[in-house]
Design a protein around this motif. Structure first.
Motif, PDB file in Angstrom:
ATOM      1  N   GLY A 161       7.942  33.243 -17.184  1.00 28.88           N
ATOM      2  CA  GLY A 161       7.679  32.242 -18.219  1.00 28.88           C
ATOM      3  C   GLY A 161       8.936  31.655 -18.849  1.00 28.88           C
ATOM      4  N   ALA A 162      10.097  32.073 -18.372  1.00 31.61           N
ATOM      5  CA  ALA A 162      11.338  31.512 -18.925  1.00 31.61           C
ATOM      6  C   ALA A 162      11.389  30.020 -18.623  1.00 31.61           C
ATOM      7  CB  ALA A 162      12.544  32.211 -18.311  1.00 31.61           C
ATOM      8  N   GLY A 163      11.707  29.220 -19.627  1.00 35.16           N
ATOM      9  CA  GLY A 163      11.810  27.774 -19.426  1.00 35.16           C
ATOM     10  C   GLY A 163      10.469  27.068 -19.350  1.00 35.16           C
ATOM     11  N   LEU A 164       9.408  27.750 -19.750  1.00 34.25           N
ATOM     12  CA  LEU A 164       8.076  27.154 -19.669  1.00 34.25           C
ATOM     13  C   LEU A 164       7.367  27.164 -21.017  1.00 34.25           C
ATOM     14  CD1 LEU A 164       6.635  28.767 -16.403  1.00 34.25           C
ATOM     15  CD2 LEU A 164       7.568  26.445 -16.675  1.00 34.25           C
ATOM     16  N   MET A 165       6.504  26.161 -21.198  1.00 27.41           N
ATOM     17  CA  MET A 165       5.511  26.205 -22.284  1.00 27.41           C
ATOM     18  C   MET A 165       4.138  26.287 -21.629  1.00 27.41           C
ATOM     19  SD  MET A 165       4.619  23.616 -25.449  1.00 27.41           S
ATOM     20  CE  MET A 165       4.129  22.170 -24.511  1.00 27.41           C
ATOM     21  N   VAL A 166       3.331  27.230 -22.081  1.00 23.15           N
ATOM     22  CA  VAL A 166       1.943  27.341 -21.610  1.00 23.15           C
ATOM     23  C   VAL A 166       1.058  26.655 -22.637  1.00 23.15           C
ATOM     24  CG1 VAL A 166       0.150  28.902 -20.803  1.00 23.15           C
ATOM     25  CG2 VAL A 166       2.528  29.630 -20.759  1.00 23.15           C
ATOM     26  N   MET A 167       0.224  25.757 -22.154  1.00 22.81           N
ATOM     27  CA  MET A 167      -0.703  25.101 -23.096  1.00 22.81           C
ATOM     28  C   MET A 167      -2.076  24.984 -22.449  1.00 22.81           C
ATOM     29  SD  MET A 167       0.344  21.064 -23.045  1.00 22.81           S
ATOM     30  CE  MET A 167      -0.429  20.005 -21.811  1.00 22.81           C
ATOM     31  N   PRO A 168      -3.113  24.788 -23.276  1.00 18.70           N
ATOM     32  CA  PRO A 168      -4.453  24.646 -22.693  1.00 18.70           C
ATOM     33  C   PRO A 168      -4.559  23.368 -21.875  1.00 18.70           C
ATOM     34  CG  PRO A 168      -4.498  24.220 -25.073  1.00 18.70           C
ATOM     35  CD  PRO A 168      -3.125  24.720 -24.746  1.00 18.70           C
ATOM     36  N   GLY A 169      -5.347  23.402 -20.826  1.00 15.17           N
ATOM     37  CA  GLY A 169      -5.633  22.189 -20.070  1.00 15.17           C
ATOM     38  C   GLY A 169      -6.335  21.182 -20.956  1.00 15.17           C
ATOM     39  N   MET A 188     -19.901  20.451 -26.598  1.00 14.66           N
ATOM     40  CA  MET A 188     -20.594  21.665 -27.054  1.00 14.66           C
ATOM     41  C   MET A 188     -20.117  22.904 -26.289  1.00 14.66           C
ATOM     42  SD  MET A 188     -24.418  20.131 -27.757  1.00 14.66           S
ATOM     43  CE  MET A 188     -24.698  19.620 -26.071  1.00 14.66           C
ATOM     44  N   ARG A 189     -18.807  22.952 -26.061  1.00 10.37           N
ATOM     45  CA  ARG A 189     -18.214  24.089 -25.357  1.00 10.37           C
ATOM     46  C   ARG A 189     -17.121  24.706 -26.226  1.00 10.37           C
ATOM     47  NH1 ARG A 189     -19.139  24.049 -19.522  1.00 10.37           N
ATOM     48  NH2 ARG A 189     -17.586  25.713 -19.495  1.00 10.37           N
ATOM     49  N   ASP A 190     -17.187  26.010 -26.445  1.00 13.18           N
ATOM     50  CA  ASP A 190     -16.114  26.657 -27.208  1.00 13.18           C
ATOM     51  C   ASP A 190     -15.243  27.524 -26.311  1.00 13.18           C
ATOM     52  OD1 ASP A 190     -17.653  28.858 -26.660  1.00 13.18           O
ATOM     53  OD2 ASP A 190     -18.080  29.361 -28.753  1.00 13.18           O
ATOM     54  N   ASP A 191     -15.433  27.396 -24.986  1.00 13.13           N
ATOM     55  CA  ASP A 191     -14.673  28.255 -24.070  1.00 13.13           C
ATOM     56  C   ASP A 191     -13.594  27.488 -23.308  1.00 13.13           C
ATOM     57  OD1 ASP A 191     -16.475  26.739 -22.628  1.00 13.13           O
ATOM     58  OD2 ASP A 191     -16.981  28.347 -21.209  1.00 13.13           O
ATOM     59  N   ILE A 192     -13.398  26.211 -23.628  1.00 19.09           N
ATOM     60  CA  ILE A 192     -12.342  25.424 -22.981  1.00 19.09           C
ATOM     61  C   ILE A 192     -11.512  24.726 -24.063  1.00 19.09           C
ATOM     62  CG2 ILE A 192     -13.564  25.073 -20.796  1.00 19.09           C
ATOM     63  CD1 ILE A 192     -14.407  22.304 -21.771  1.00 19.09           C
ATOM     64  N   GLY A 193     -10.352  24.185 -23.657  1.00 19.57           N
ATOM     65  CA  GLY A 193      -9.514  23.439 -24.594  1.00 19.57           C
ATOM     66  C   GLY A 193      -8.749  24.330 -25.555  1.00 19.57           C
ATOM     67  N   ARG A 194      -8.643  25.610 -25.264  1.00 14.09           N
ATOM     68  CA  ARG A 194      -7.926  26.528 -26.167  1.00 14.09           C
ATOM     69  C   ARG A 194      -7.515  27.766 -25.380  1.00 14.09           C
ATOM     70  NH1 ARG A 194     -12.950  26.272 -29.874  1.00 14.09           N
ATOM     71  NH2 ARG A 194     -13.113  24.369 -28.668  1.00 14.09           N
ATOM     72  N   LEU A 195      -6.394  28.346 -25.774  1.00 11.64           N
ATOM     73  CA  LEU A 195      -5.902  29.559 -25.117  1.00 11.64           C
ATOM     74  C   LEU A 195      -6.110  30.751 -26.038  1.00 11.64           C
ATOM     75  CD1 LEU A 195      -2.517  28.446 -23.468  1.00 11.64           C
ATOM     76  CD2 LEU A 195      -4.830  28.402 -22.516  1.00 11.64           C
ATOM     77  N   GLY A 200     -10.712  35.734 -23.536  1.00  4.76           N
ATOM     78  CA  GLY A 200     -12.130  35.435 -23.371  1.00  4.76           C
ATOM     79  C   GLY A 200     -12.404  33.987 -23.021  1.00  4.76           C
ATOM     80  N   LYS A 201     -11.441  33.092 -23.264  1.00  2.00           N
ATOM     81  CA  LYS A 201     -11.650  31.672 -22.948  1.00  2.00           C
ATOM     82  C   LYS A 201     -11.340  31.425 -21.466  1.00  2.00           C
ATOM     83  CE  LYS A 201     -12.461  31.071 -27.318  1.00  2.00           C
ATOM     84  NZ  LYS A 201     -13.881  31.165 -27.770  1.00  2.00           N
ATOM     85  N   LYS A 202     -11.792  30.276 -20.960  1.00  2.00           N
ATOM     86  CA  LYS A 202     -11.554  29.925 -19.558  1.00  2.00           C
ATOM     87  C   LYS A 202     -10.051  29.810 -19.293  1.00  2.00           C
ATOM     88  CE  LYS A 202     -15.868  29.124 -18.100  1.00  2.00           C
ATOM     89  NZ  LYS A 202     -16.495  30.001 -17.072  1.00  2.00           N
ATOM     90  N   ALA A 203      -9.655  30.241 -18.122  1.00  2.00           N
ATOM     91  CA  ALA A 203      -8.244  30.160 -17.737  1.00  2.00           C
ATOM     92  C   ALA A 203      -7.945  28.770 -17.189  1.00  2.00           C
ATOM     93  CB  ALA A 203      -7.901  31.233 -16.719  1.00  2.00           C
ATOM     94  N   ASP A 204      -8.050  27.769 -18.072  1.00  2.00           N
ATOM     95  CA  ASP A 204      -7.708  26.379 -17.757  1.00  2.00           C
ATOM     96  C   ASP A 204      -6.402  26.115 -18.494  1.00  2.00           C
ATOM     97  OD1 ASP A 204     -10.258  26.433 -16.706  1.00  2.00           O
ATOM     98  OD2 ASP A 204     -11.078  24.860 -17.985  1.00  2.00           O
ATOM     99  N   LEU A 205      -5.292  26.108 -17.766  1.00  2.00           N
ATOM    100  CA  LEU A 205      -4.021  26.026 -18.479  1.00  2.00           C
ATOM    101  C   LEU A 205      -2.975  25.257 -17.685  1.00  2.00           C
ATOM    102  CD1 LEU A 205      -2.180  28.651 -17.185  1.00  2.00           C
ATOM    103  CD2 LEU A 205      -4.005  29.810 -18.427  1.00  2.00           C
ATOM    104  N   LEU A 218      -5.095  12.577 -12.871  1.00  2.00           N
ATOM    105  CA  LEU A 218      -5.571  13.378 -14.002  1.00  2.00           C
ATOM    106  C   LEU A 218      -5.000  14.792 -13.939  1.00  2.00           C
ATOM    107  CD1 LEU A 218      -9.124  11.917 -13.814  1.00  2.00           C
ATOM    108  CD2 LEU A 218      -7.772  11.931 -15.908  1.00  2.00           C
ATOM    109  N   LEU A 219      -5.102  15.412 -12.766  1.00  2.00           N
ATOM    110  CA  LEU A 219      -4.582  16.773 -12.627  1.00  2.00           C
ATOM    111  C   LEU A 219      -3.080  16.809 -12.896  1.00  2.00           C
ATOM    112  CD1 LEU A 219      -6.564  17.871  -9.442  1.00  2.00           C
ATOM    113  CD2 LEU A 219      -6.689  18.971 -11.697  1.00  2.00           C
ATOM    114  N   LEU A 220      -2.360  15.802 -12.406  1.00  2.00           N
ATOM    115  CA  LEU A 220      -0.897  15.781 -12.561  1.00  2.00           C
ATOM    116  C   LEU A 220      -0.473  15.545 -14.006  1.00  2.00           C
ATOM    117  CD1 LEU A 220      -0.022  13.784  -9.318  1.00  2.00           C
ATOM    118  CD2 LEU A 220       0.520  16.188  -9.765  1.00  2.00           C
ATOM    119  N   SER A 221      -1.395  15.062 -14.840  1.00  2.00           N
ATOM    120  CA  SER A 221      -1.050  14.915 -16.254  1.00  2.00           C
ATOM    121  C   SER A 221      -1.681  16.024 -17.096  1.00  2.00           C
ATOM    122  CB  SER A 221      -1.451  13.534 -16.781  1.00  2.00           C
ATOM    123  OG  SER A 221      -2.852  13.399 -16.805  1.00  2.00           O
ATOM    124  N   GLY A 222      -2.210  17.054 -16.445  1.00  2.00           N
ATOM    125  CA  GLY A 222      -2.651  18.235 -17.179  1.00  2.00           C
ATOM    126  C   GLY A 222      -4.101  18.241 -17.609  1.00  2.00           C
TER     127      GLY A 222
END
Ligand SMILES: [Zn+2]
Length: 483
Positions: free
Chosen positions: A58-66, A378-385, A388-393, A123-127
């Motif tokens: 993870g050096a040199g990286l920022m992890v953010m939600p998709g 109406m989803r609380d399992d995406i858009g956040r890290l 328990g949340k989806k591994a969309d990152l 879309l994928l290339l912009s996260g």
């Protein structure tokens, strides 16, 4: 399923929410580990204690939600590159929607497939990891979406009426209710197919196309069908001055007020684009109700600044919508399909409209592009890290020159680097972008098919245009072509 560990990320945008409490917010964290398996985040914090099958430094990286994109039309918008950017009709309050839609449309399913594959790559290339795809259903749509690896909210469009032009003063309406009903049935069948897809990543949104092209009964029944299925509902509403004038002519109400009268507003309803509200300076209707109706009902707005700004129109203004209580999300209505650039534009235009730098912060737009969009769906399992949340990152490369100095990496990403810094993308724990390359689709091949499809579309323009003009008469090149 194997465990993947991102070890000691320089930066992470984590979700901060007290257990059992509503709300929550994104916060920065530094020097954290993030582990995921079986498509879900297992750990986010200091020093992951478990074993991992794959370790990413993870050096040199920022992890953010998709990112969650609430509004797109991938099956035809890529065909408009070079056509739509400066096309508009002054006599229709600048919008080019009606003239362009009639003269230029995807000629066949091969064109739709090329456009969709090309847009999904952008879309994928912009996260973007979750996408609301509002399209006329075409053969192969579900299969291509599944192959992209993105999380899909397929929104098959249908309507009771079609717009057509008799002159350049606004659209006329060709009503055919049985056609709208058949489209509704087909849309529900398509959504059921998506939900049954073995990937488990596909869902649906019930999507009568426009508030002005759907009958009252079709709109109500669509909303009921969405509620019965626990799905979101979306329609284009308050997207042009012509539409506002038409709805006032028919009902004495603005489009938002008409939607309220029909019971369409509320949680799980997403209006694209709710821009021309009664208080907007281009509308100036005598009521002052629309913003309150959106906010009090908890309705979501899919804000897509690019297409409107090109006509000279902006939302007035994002901060006021937020404070009224509307659920704000962002979308990429047209090309480029780049939600980071939409965040940038939305933030600048919001301040221009408010004449106030403090009316909004970039955190508001990041929230809209992640948790706000998730809430709209109406989803609380995406858009956040968070565990328990989806591994969309998304892994953002801090060494990208436009990210330097990375003092405040979200500001660097939105205001400077955009997609150039998006290095890797995971959806449901599966890597779909690696080192800025889409692993699941072929953008170069899609581009070749897209160019050929655009030629077919342009060749057919005189058959569809209300003045029988050639494509180059409707939209000339931006420079004269010299010998
Ligand atoms: Zn749209």
């Amino acid at each position: 399923m194997p465990t993947t560990l991102i070890r000691n990320a320089d930066w992470a945008i984590a979700w901060d929410q007290a257990p059992g409490e509503p709300g929550g917010r994104h916060v920065y964290r530094r020097g954290v580990d993030l582990a995921f398996a079986d498509g879900r985040i297992e750990f986010l914090g200091k020093s992951y204690p478990g074993a991992a099958d794959r370790v990413i430094d993870g050096a040199g990286l920022m992890v953010m939600p998709g990112l969650v994109d609430l509004h797109s039309h991938p099956h035809h918008e890529p065909l408009y590159r070079g056509i739509r950017e400066e096309h508009g009709v002054a006599n229709m309050h600048m919008t080019g929607l009606y003239e362009r839609g009639q003269a230029f449309s995807a000629p066949d399913d091969a064109a739709r497939a090329a456009g969709a594959e090309f847009a999904y790559c952008e879309l994928l290339l912009s996260g973007v990891t979750s996408l609301v795809d509002i399209s006329a259903p075409w053969d192969g749509w579900i299969e291509l979406f599944a192959r992209s690896g993105m999380r899909g909210f397929l929104a098959p469009g249908y309507a009771s009426a079609r717009w057509f032009l008799e002159n350049d003063l606004g659209p006329s309406y060709d009503w055919n209710e049985p056609r709208g009903r058949a489209g509704f049935e087909r849309a529900l069948a398509t959504i059921d197919q998506a939900l049954a897809h073995p990937s488990g990543r596909l869902s649906g949104v019930v999507s009568p196309m426009q508030i002005d092209t759907c009958s009252e009964a079709l709109l109500r029944d669509s909303r009921d069908a969405a509620r019965e299925r626990g799905l979101a509902f979306t329609t284009h509403c308050a997207q042009s001055v012509n539409e506002v004038r038409e709805m006032i002519r028919r009902h004495g109400l603005t489009p938002i007020q008409w939607a309220d009268r029909l019971g369409l507003l509320g949680p799980g309803t997403i209006l694209g684009h709710a821009l021309f509200i009664d208080t907007h300076s281009w509308v100036r209707w005598h009521t002052q109700d629309d913003l309150r109706l959106l906010g009090e009902s908890g309705t979501a707005v899919a804000h897509c600044p690019t297409p409107f700004a090109r006509y000279g129109q902006i939302m007035e203004h994002f901060g006021a919508y937020l404070r009224a209580g509307a659920v704000m999300g962002l979308g990429t209505d047209c090309s480029p399909h780049n939600l980071v650039e939409e965040m940038r534009k939305a933030s600048v235009f919001a301040r221009i409209a408010a004449r106030d730098i403090h009316s909004v912060e970039i955190a508001d737009f990041f929230h809209a592009a992640t948790a706000g969009g998730a809430c709209a769906l109406m989803r609380d399992d995406i858009g956040r890290l968070a565990p328990g949340k989806k591994a969309d990152l998304v892994l953002v490369d801090l060494a990208c020159p436009q990210m330097q100095p990375a003092r405040d990496p979200l500001r660097a990403l939105v205001y400077h680097a955009a997609d150039r810094a998006v290095r890797d993308v995971f959806v449901d724990g599966v890597q779909v972008v690696a080192d800025r390359k889409v692993l699941t689709l072929d953008q170069a091949d899609a581009a070749r098919r897209l160019a050929a499809a655009q030629e077919r579309m342009e060749a057919a323009a005189p058959q569809h245009d209300y003045l029988r003009r050639k494509a180059e008469e409707i939209v000339p090149l931006c420079l004269a072509l010299a010998d």
